[in-house]
Motif scaffolding. Structure first.
Motif, mmCIF file in Angstrom:
data_model
loop_
_atom_site.group_PDB
_atom_site.id
_atom_site.type_symbol
_atom_site.label_atom_id
_atom_site.label_comp_id
_atom_site.label_asym_id
_atom_site.label_seq_id
_atom_site.Cartn_x
_atom_site.Cartn_y
_atom_site.Cartn_z
ATOM 1 N N TYR A 121 0.871 -1.166 0.000
ATOM 2 C CA TYR A 121 0.000 0.000 0.000
ATOM 3 C C TYR A 121 0.914 1.224 0.000
ATOM 4 N N PHE A 122 0.779 2.043 -1.032
ATOM 5 C CA PHE A 122 1.599 3.248 -1.148
ATOM 6 C C PHE A 122 0.714 4.481 -1.081
ATOM 7 N N GLU A 123 1.174 5.478 -0.358
ATOM 8 C CA GLU A 123 0.575 6.800 -0.489
ATOM 9 C C GLU A 123 1.646 7.696 -1.078
ATOM 10 N N VAL A 124 1.346 8.247 -2.225
ATOM 11 C CA VAL A 124 2.337 9.037 -2.947
ATOM 12 C C VAL A 124 1.751 10.425 -3.185
ATOM 13 N N TRP A 125 2.500 11.409 -2.749
ATOM 14 C CA TRP A 125 2.005 12.773 -2.829
ATOM 15 C C TRP A 125 2.817 13.557 -3.839
ATOM 16 N N ILE A 126 2.153 13.976 -4.903
ATOM 17 C CA ILE A 126 2.860 14.655 -5.988
ATOM 18 C C ILE A 126 2.388 16.100 -6.104
ATOM 19 N N THR A 127 3.344 17.027 -6.066
ATOM 20 C CA THR A 127 3.022 18.431 -6.318
ATOM 21 C C THR A 127 3.701 18.805 -7.627
ATOM 22 N N PRO A 128 2.940 18.715 -8.732
ATOM 23 C CA PRO A 128 3.507 18.874 -10.074
ATOM 24 C C PRO A 128 4.230 20.191 -10.266
ATOM 25 N N TRP A 129 3.646 21.297 -9.758
ATOM 26 C CA TRP A 129 4.270 22.599 -10.012
ATOM 27 C C TRP A 129 5.576 22.775 -9.253
ATOM 28 N N LEU A 130 5.847 21.941 -8.252
ATOM 29 C CA LEU A 130 7.138 22.003 -7.554
ATOM 30 C C LEU A 130 8.052 20.875 -8.029
ATOM 31 N N HIS A 131 7.549 20.057 -8.947
ATOM 32 C CA HIS A 131 8.283 18.867 -9.413
ATOM 33 C C HIS A 131 8.723 18.030 -8.221
ATOM 34 N N LYS A 132 7.793 17.828 -7.296
ATOM 35 C CA LYS A 132 8.131 17.108 -6.075
ATOM 36 C C LYS A 132 7.230 15.903 -5.907
ATOM 37 N N ALA A 133 7.828 14.829 -5.410
ATOM 38 C CA ALA A 133 7.028 13.650 -5.078
ATOM 39 C C ALA A 133 7.536 13.131 -3.751
ATOM 40 N N SER A 134 6.614 12.830 -2.842
ATOM 41 C CA SER A 134 7.044 12.189 -1.596
ATOM 42 C C SER A 134 6.151 10.989 -1.339
ATOM 43 N N VAL A 135 6.682 10.043 -0.602
ATOM 44 C CA VAL A 135 5.958 8.820 -0.320
ATOM 45 C C VAL A 135 5.865 8.673 1.208
ATOM 46 N N PRO A 136 4.830 9.301 1.808
ATOM 47 C CA PRO A 136 4.717 9.223 3.263
ATOM 48 C C PRO A 136 4.445 7.810 3.770
ATOM 49 N N THR A 137 3.811 6.989 2.947
ATOM 50 C CA THR A 137 3.468 5.635 3.388
ATOM 51 C C THR A 137 3.831 4.599 2.331
ATOM 52 N N ALA A 138 4.576 3.589 2.775
ATOM 53 C CA ALA A 138 4.878 2.455 1.899
ATOM 54 C C ALA A 138 4.946 1.205 2.782
ATOM 55 N N VAL A 139 3.892 0.421 2.738
ATOM 56 C CA VAL A 139 3.808 -0.768 3.567
ATOM 57 C C VAL A 139 3.654 -1.983 2.661
ATOM 58 N N CYS A 140 4.570 -2.921 2.795
ATOM 59 C CA CYS A 140 4.506 -4.137 1.967
ATOM 60 C C CYS A 140 4.536 -5.377 2.859
ATOM 61 N N ASP A 141 3.815 -6.418 2.420
ATOM 62 C CA ASP A 141 3.949 -7.670 3.147
ATOM 63 C C ASP A 141 3.970 -8.855 2.201
#
Length: 141
Positions: A121-141
């Motif tokens: 389960y990934f939560e990926v936050w993209i702010t296109p105008w800042l050319h930024k991507a962050s992934v606050p949550t990445a849970v794998c099992d």
């Protein structure tokens, strides 16, 4: 005279309140704040899934890189950018981590003993105008 002025003031204030609270995002019919289902083939969704995979690979101590094999569910929410909520299946590839390979050219493991599938389960936050991507949550099992 003062009565008419008050009426105008009131109208102006009302207009300000309305325009300040609702600011639609550019080129979008989606209201801010609500997660909406997205097609898993959507280019934005696929790109976001890849960011999630990068985050997973950076934090895993596996010898091999993993790559997304299937996006099973995707939602997007508009919050100062786009927040993707993704359910993604990832598999171990033949590329070793220390090679810094381009994931697009990495094939999935064929060897039975080395095959591995994780559900993430990934939560990926993209702010296109800042050319930024962050992934606050990445849970794998």
């Amino acid at each position: 005279h003062s009565h008419r002025f008050r009426h105008l003031m009131c109208f102006a204030l009302m207009f300000c309140v309305v325009s300040a609270t609702y600011v639609p995002p550019p080129h979008s019919t989606t209201k801010p704040g609500f997660p909406v289902p997205m097609n898993t083939d959507n280019p934005g969704v696929r790109k976001a899934a890849r960011f999630g995979v990068y985050r997973y690979n950076n934090s895993s101590n596996d010898l091999f890189l993993f790559k997304e094999s299937q996006i099973t569910k995707a939602m997007v929410q508009i919050v100062r950018g786009l927040k993707y909520m993704l359910h993604v299946e990832i598999r171990r590839t033949v590329c070793e981590k220390r090679e810094h390979s381009n994931l697009d050219s990495c094939h999935f493991q064929k060897k039975k003993s080395l095959q591995q599938i994780l559900r993430c389960y990934f939560e990926v936050w993209i702010t296109p105008w800042l050319h930024k991507a962050s992934v606050p949550t990445a849970v794998c099992d």
